[in-house]
Structure formats: structure tokens, C-alpha cells
Design an enzyme around this catalytic site. Structure first.
Site: not given
Ligand code: SAH
Length: 456
Positions: A162, A285, A383, A410
Site C-alpha cells: 500500500c 493520529q 477532539d 475528523c
Molecule cells: N485527542 C487525541 C484523541 C482523539 S480521538 C489525539 O489527538 O490523539 C478520540 C478519542 O476519544 C479516542 O481516544 C477515544 O477513545 C475517545 N472517546 C470516544 N468516545 C469517548 C467518550 N464518550 N468519552 C471520552 N472519550 C471518548
């Protein structure tokens, strides 16, 4: 009213726009035709494959008027694989497509007319940028097939090399194919729920060169795993081999339990100067070069002076929290995945960042509790996953009235929905900046700054 087109017939269609999945949109009077692989501005001859009452899907049989932005996709399976829906466009045209889609969502779903969307910040090299691969494993004519799902299906399109992945993956796939064949290992079948091997997930540290392989199995043990380990550890950078157990009938790739069979159960990598431990179940990410650009943009937009208390909701392994902590008074990260919170704490400690704390739990439960405890952040970072923020989370943020909200998204559609709520509840959109993390695919990442309209 009968549809104006017939299945299997050919029509000449002008492409007037592109849909969220990168398909061309054509009009025959008022009737809409979706044409895979067609680009705005092109005139194409289309064979209708599926005809519905108000729209049809067709495939290109001839390009009558070709876009200047059309290129030959370098990957031989680009047209069939569900990953690269934009590889037939120049990278510049892909970036414009993404900027336009963000703007369309904000206008249509967010009902915000006067918001300026900045041009999408692109990457230097739009290939071999991913640090994580998730290969479904399947069988075709009695032999194992490793690759990616075709569009809207679970048929695996074989792809040994890929172009979005780090090149070490080609070697890993080769080793796996021999291992599966030589040891006659059964492959999971979604229909019967039988067979062992489901997915292969790999992670690569772009700075450290560390490589981790995770085999997702429908069982407790992978037969002959020692033979696999023997071959995999010959690959340069191999740091950990883990088994993930997923016995559920589900589309979710990873199960909850992982066992390390060789090396360590995580990899280390850097974003900028900060080192992160990344476990198989933790979100990280996928594009390390652009993640740095994204996080730096988030910090820049928050314009921290050093006196702020920051709340980082959906914090994962604490990446943004730790970035922000360097410029803020304190940061509190909230995250639902236990393993991610463990990584986050380790990451803060190993980088000697002391002004950050983490709290495990669902944001929709924790944020209202924090509000009840009179926790009052100056800056809120969110996020969320693709489905966007939970309503309870948004409501509570609105009540907390932070001076700034930095929203990283995203999925432009749910971002727009949430911006609509926030703008109706005391905030205004200040900056919208897409930062491309996913060249050649239709995925979009955006960072938005909102400011509180009047502080009470
Ligand atoms: N800010 C981080 C992760 C973003 S991805 C970064 O940039 O790396 C979104 C994250 O939200 C994931 O880690 C996922 O596990 C978490 N998540 C999903 N549902 C959630 C919820 N209901 N409460 C808290 N976190 C949650």
C-alpha cells in the site's frame, strides 16, 4: 414519476460537483447521477449500474472531456480498494476538494453563511505517510488474501504494498502470507464466525523506527505463533508482537484483551520533542508529520499565555494535553479508554510534564461532574470521534462558558452540526483551518477556534 435513465444504458453526463465519498455528481435535468472516479468539470459517458427513483449510480465508460486535475493513480488497485478514492486527482485538487467540503458542511448543516474556511494545509509528501495499518485477512481460491476492503463491502482487495503505508508493511504482509499458508492457519469468516485470523494491525514509529505487529484472532491462541515470531523478528525495527483477542460478531477490529508474545506491548514515537508510548488499543493520529502541524495550529489558535486552565475532552493518550501543558497553567484530559489513560499518565511523566492530570470515563458523564464541582476552564479542547460531541458534553461546555473552544474534528458533517449548537449557545466561529492528514483519501481533519461572545 419514472426515472429518466435505464439500467445498463449509456448516457453523456456533465460532472457538476463531488460527493463526500469522492464520487462525481452529474445531473441529467433534475436527476442526479453518482459516478465513481469522475471529477468536477468533466464530461463522461456513463453506464448506469443501479437506478433508483431519484438518483442512479453509474460507471465511466469513456471520458469525453478530461479534467486538467486528473492523474493516473500510481497504485494498481486504487480504483477498487476502499481507501484511496482521490488518487486520480492531483494533490492540489484533493486539497481544494477538502476545503470545499468543509465549507459546504458548515453552510448546509451548520447554517453558518459568513464563515471563512482557510485553504487546507497539505503535506509535503502525500504517500507513505501512515504509521498504522489495519489489514483484513480473507481467503480466495483457498489461499490467504491480505489487503483492504473494497468500497462499501467486506470483500478484501489484495494489496501487498500500500502506497499510503510505511514500506515495512510490505515485508510484514509477505511474512504473514507464508506463515498462514505453511502452517495451514484458518482464516476468520464473518458469515460463519469460524476461523482464527481476522486482522493484522501494524504500528510504526516514524522517528524511533520501532515496529509493532498485532494479530487479531477469534480464539485464545494463535497456533504456531513461535514460527511467526521467528520470521517477524528478522524485520528491522521489530519491537513488539502482540495478539489481540476478538471473539465478537462485530465490525470493530480490536477486541478488549491483548497479550504480548514477544518484545514490548507498545511502541514509542515522537511528535516534535515529545515522546509518546502507544499501545495497540490507544488512539494515535495516523500521520505523524501532519499531526505536528495540526497540534501546533491548535496551540497557536488557543493563544495561551501561561495562566489558563485547559480542559482536553477526548484526550486519547494525552497528545494535545501535553502539547498544551507546555504553554498553559494546567491541563485536565478526559478519555474513555483505560489503556489510553494509562499511556497518557506515562507520557506526561516521561516528558516531565507536571501540570497535567487525566480522568478516565465517558465525557458525557465526567464533564457534567466537573461542572458541578465548579471546575471552570478558560480553554476547552475537544477532539471527538467521527460521531462528534455528545449533546450533554456540548450543553455543559456552553454552561461552563470558556473563553475559547478549540474543536478538532475528523468529520466535517458532525463538526458542522456541533458548530450550529455552539453558535446558537453563545460562541462564535473565529477560524476554520483544515489540515490534511489523509492524502489520497476523502478523510478530512479540521481545527476550529470558537470564542465566547460575551463573558459574564
Ligand atoms: N485527542 C487525541 C484523541 C482523539 S480521538 C489525539 O489527538 O490523539 C478520540 C478519542 O476519544 C479516542 O481516544 C477515544 O477513545 C475517545 N472517546 C470516544 N468516545 C469517548 C467518550 N464518550 N468519552 C471520552 N472519550 C471518548
Amino acid at each position: 414519476m419514472e426515472s429518466p435513465v435505464k439500467k445498463n444504458q449509456e448516457y453523456v453526463v456533465d460532472i457538476v460537483g463531488m460527493g463526500s465519498e469522492g464520487q462525481g455528481i452529474g445531473k441529467l435535468d433534475d436527476f442526479t447521477v453518482f459516478v465513481l472516479g469522475a471529477i468536477t468539470g468533466e464530461t463522461v459517458k456513463v453506464k448506469m449500474l443501479k437506478v433508483k427513483k431519484n438518483f442512479a449510480y453509474g460507471k465511466i465508460v469513456d471520458i469525453i472531456n478530461k479534467s486538467d486535475f486528473r492523474v493516473k493513480p500510481p497504485c494498481p488497485v486504487a480504483g477498487r480498494c476502499g481507501g484511496c478514492s482521490l488518487q486520480h486527482m492531483t494533490y492540489e485538487a484533493q486539497l481544494s476538494f477538502k476545503t470545499k467540503r468543509v465549507k459546504d458542511c458548515i453552510e448546509r448543516i451548520g447554517r453558518l453563511k459568513c464563515v471563512d474556511v482557510l485553504p487546507t494545509i497539505g503535506m509535503d509528501k502525500p504517500f507513505h505517510y501512515r504509521n498504522k495499518a489495519q489489514f483484513p485477512v480473507s481467503v480466495y481460491n483457498g489461499r490467504p488474501v491480505i489487503g483492504f476492503y473494497a468500497k462499501r463491502s467486506h470483500n478484501v482487495v489484495e494489496c501487498d504494498n500500500c502506497l499510503l503505508q510505511h514500506s515495512v508493511n510490505a515485508e510484514i504482509v509477505r511474512v504473514f502470507k507464508s506463515f498462514l499458508t505453511e502452517n495451514n492457519i484458518s482464516i476468520y469468516d464473518e458469515k460463519t464466525h469460524k476461523g482464527i485470523v481476522r486482522h493484522i494491525v501494524t504500528r510504526v514509529g516514524f522517528v524511533t523506527g520501532e515496529v509493532m505487529v498485532c494479530v487479531v484472532i477469534n480464539g485464545e491462541k494463535l497456533p504456531h505463533v513461535e514460527m511467526l515470531v521467528e520470521e517477524l523478528i528478522k524485520i528491522e525495527g521489530m519491537t513488539g508482537i502482540v495478539i489481540n483477542i476478538n471473539r465478537e460478531k462485530t465490525n470493530v477490529i480490536l477486541g478488549k484483551k491483548t497479550k504480548t508474545v514477544w518484545g514490548k506491548g507498545y511502541i514509542e514515537d515522537y511528535i516534535g520533542k515529545i515522546k509518546f508510548n502507544i499501545s495497540p488499543l490507544s488512539f494515535f493520529q495516523v500521520n505523524p508529520a501532519q499531526t505536528r502541524v495540526l497540534y501546533e495550529k491548535a496551540v497557536e489558535l488557543a493563544k495561551l499565555s501561561g495562566n489558563e486552565n485547559v480542559l482536553d475532552i477526548y484526550c486519547g493518550i494525552g497528545t494535545i494535553s501535553i502539547f498544551m501543558a507546555q504553554k498553559a497553567k494546567s491541563v485536565l484530559g478526559v478519555e474513555i479508554v483505560d489503556e489510553a489513560i494509562e499511556d497518557a499518565k506515562k507520557n506526561a511523566a516521561e516528558n516531565s510534564v507536571e501540570n497535567v492530570k487525566f480522568r478516565l470515563g465517558a465525557a458525557e458523564d465526567i464533564i457534567p461532574i466537573l461542572h458541578n464541582e465548579n471546575f471552570s476552564p478558560d480553554v476547552v479542547v475537544v477532539d471527538p470521534p467521527r460521531k462528534g460531541c455528545d449533546e450533554k458534553v456540548l450543553n455543559t461546555i456552553a454552561e461552563m462558558r470558556p473563553q475559547k473552544i478549540v474543536y478538532i474534528s475528523c468529520e466535517p458533517a458532525t463538526l458542522a452540526r456541533d458548530l450550529k449548537f455552539l453558535t446558537e449557545n453563545g460562541f462564535s466561529v473565529n477560524t476554520v483551518q483544515p489540515v490534511d492528514q489523509f492524502a489520497n483519501t476523502v478523510s478530512i481533519e479540521v481545527v476550529v477556534l470558537l470564542t465566547c461572545e460575551k463573558s459574564e
